[in-house]
Design a protein around this motif. Structure first.
Motif, short mmCIF file in Angstrom:
data_model
loop_
_atom_site.label_atom_id
_atom_site.label_comp_id
_atom_site.label_asym_id
_atom_site.label_seq_id
_atom_site.Cartn_x
_atom_site.Cartn_y
_atom_site.Cartn_z
N VAL A 22 0.83 -1.22 0.00
CA VAL A 22 0.00 0.00 0.00
C VAL A 22 0.85 1.26 0.00
O VAL A 22 0.68 2.13 -0.87
CB VAL A 22 -1.02 -0.01 1.17
N PRO A 23 1.80 1.42 0.92
CA PRO A 23 2.60 2.65 0.87
C PRO A 23 3.44 2.76 -0.41
O PRO A 23 3.61 3.87 -0.93
CB PRO A 23 3.48 2.60 2.11
N ILE A 24 3.92 1.65 -0.93
CA ILE A 24 4.69 1.72 -2.17
C ILE A 24 3.80 2.22 -3.30
O ILE A 24 4.19 3.12 -4.06
CB ILE A 24 5.34 0.36 -2.50
N GLU A 31 4.23 10.15 -6.90
CA GLU A 31 5.48 10.37 -7.63
C GLU A 31 6.67 10.67 -6.71
O GLU A 31 7.56 11.45 -7.06
CB GLU A 31 5.29 11.45 -8.69
N ASP A 32 6.70 10.03 -5.55
CA ASP A 32 7.84 10.15 -4.63
C ASP A 32 8.74 8.92 -4.84
O ASP A 32 8.76 8.00 -4.03
CB ASP A 32 7.34 10.23 -3.19
N TRP A 38 13.46 3.31 -1.53
CA TRP A 38 13.87 2.89 -0.18
C TRP A 38 12.96 1.78 0.34
O TRP A 38 13.44 0.78 0.89
CB TRP A 38 13.86 4.07 0.79
N LEU A 39 11.66 1.94 0.16
CA LEU A 39 10.74 0.90 0.62
C LEU A 39 10.92 -0.39 -0.21
O LEU A 39 10.81 -1.49 0.34
CB LEU A 39 9.29 1.37 0.53
N ALA A 40 11.20 -0.24 -1.49
CA ALA A 40 11.45 -1.42 -2.32
C ALA A 40 12.71 -2.15 -1.85
O ALA A 40 12.75 -3.39 -1.82
CB ALA A 40 11.60 -1.02 -3.79
N LEU A 77 1.99 -6.56 -8.37
CA LEU A 77 0.77 -6.09 -9.03
C LEU A 77 0.42 -4.66 -8.63
O LEU A 77 0.08 -3.84 -9.48
CB LEU A 77 -0.40 -7.02 -8.72
N SER A 78 0.52 -4.35 -7.35
CA SER A 78 0.20 -2.98 -6.93
C SER A 78 1.20 -1.99 -7.51
O SER A 78 0.82 -0.86 -7.88
CB SER A 78 0.13 -2.89 -5.40
#
Length: 182
Positions: A22-24, A31-32, A38-40, A77-78
């Motif tokens: 969700v946050p990704i 567009e951040d 970083w989250l990836a 997918l997201s």
């Protein structure tokens, strides 16, 4: 921390990775891209770490066997849907990936309903498809911060994702269809 609690850590990492979808996706839509990367990175590190710890601590579980690939699929997918929403990828690509995964999940559910227990192991085509999807998504995201790659490389990445998605989908259909109709 007790021994039993320590053995839960791989499943906790897998679950946390699932929740990162969700946050990704939201960060992509906003567009951040620096924060997305970083989250990836965190998601990728947790993916490697949860499997390593589960094997090292003999803490594999039915939950982990289902949740680990599910977390990967939900994240991918997201990410692809969000990239399509911001028009960095064509919408049809996200649709192809969604349809392939729906086909696989439907096949598993039909097989389970008809025959009961099953052990689904990813094929080399499925693993290759997932790896190329991850690399291509990262390429597209990195390209937003550091546009160094020529367009033909990005187009080749897109082509590779599409081809491997069809090959792996056809392979799963052939393999599991053969089990259902044999």
């Amino acid at each position: 921390m007790t021994h039993a609690a320590i053995k839960l850590l791989p499943n906790i990492l897998t679950t946390l990775r699932l929740f990162l979808a969700v946050p990704i996706a939201l960060l992509i839509v906003n567009e951040d891209y620096a924060a997305v990367l970083w989250l990836a990175f965190i998601a990728g590190a947790s993916d490697g770490l949860d499997g390593y710890l589960a094997r090292k601590w003999h803490a594999t579980s039915n939950y982990g066997a289902i949740a680990d690939p599910l977390a990967d699929k939900v994240l991918l997918l997201s990410t692809y849907i969000a990239l399509a929403l911001v028009e960095l990828l064509p919408y049809w690509l996200a649709l192809i990936l969604l349809l392939r995964d729906a086909l696989i999940v439907s096949g598993v559910l039909i097989y389970h309903h008809k025959f009961g227990h099953y052990k689904m192991a990813p094929s080399i085509w499925g693993k290759s498809c997932t790896a190329v999807q991850i690399l291509f998504a990262l390429m597209v995201l990195i390209q937003q911060l550091y546009p160094l790659l020529p367009d033909f490389i990005v187009q080749f990445g897109l082509f590779s994702v599409v081809v491997l998605t069809f090959i792996s989908g056809a392979h799963y259909l052939h393999t599991w269809g053969g089990k259902v109709f044999s």
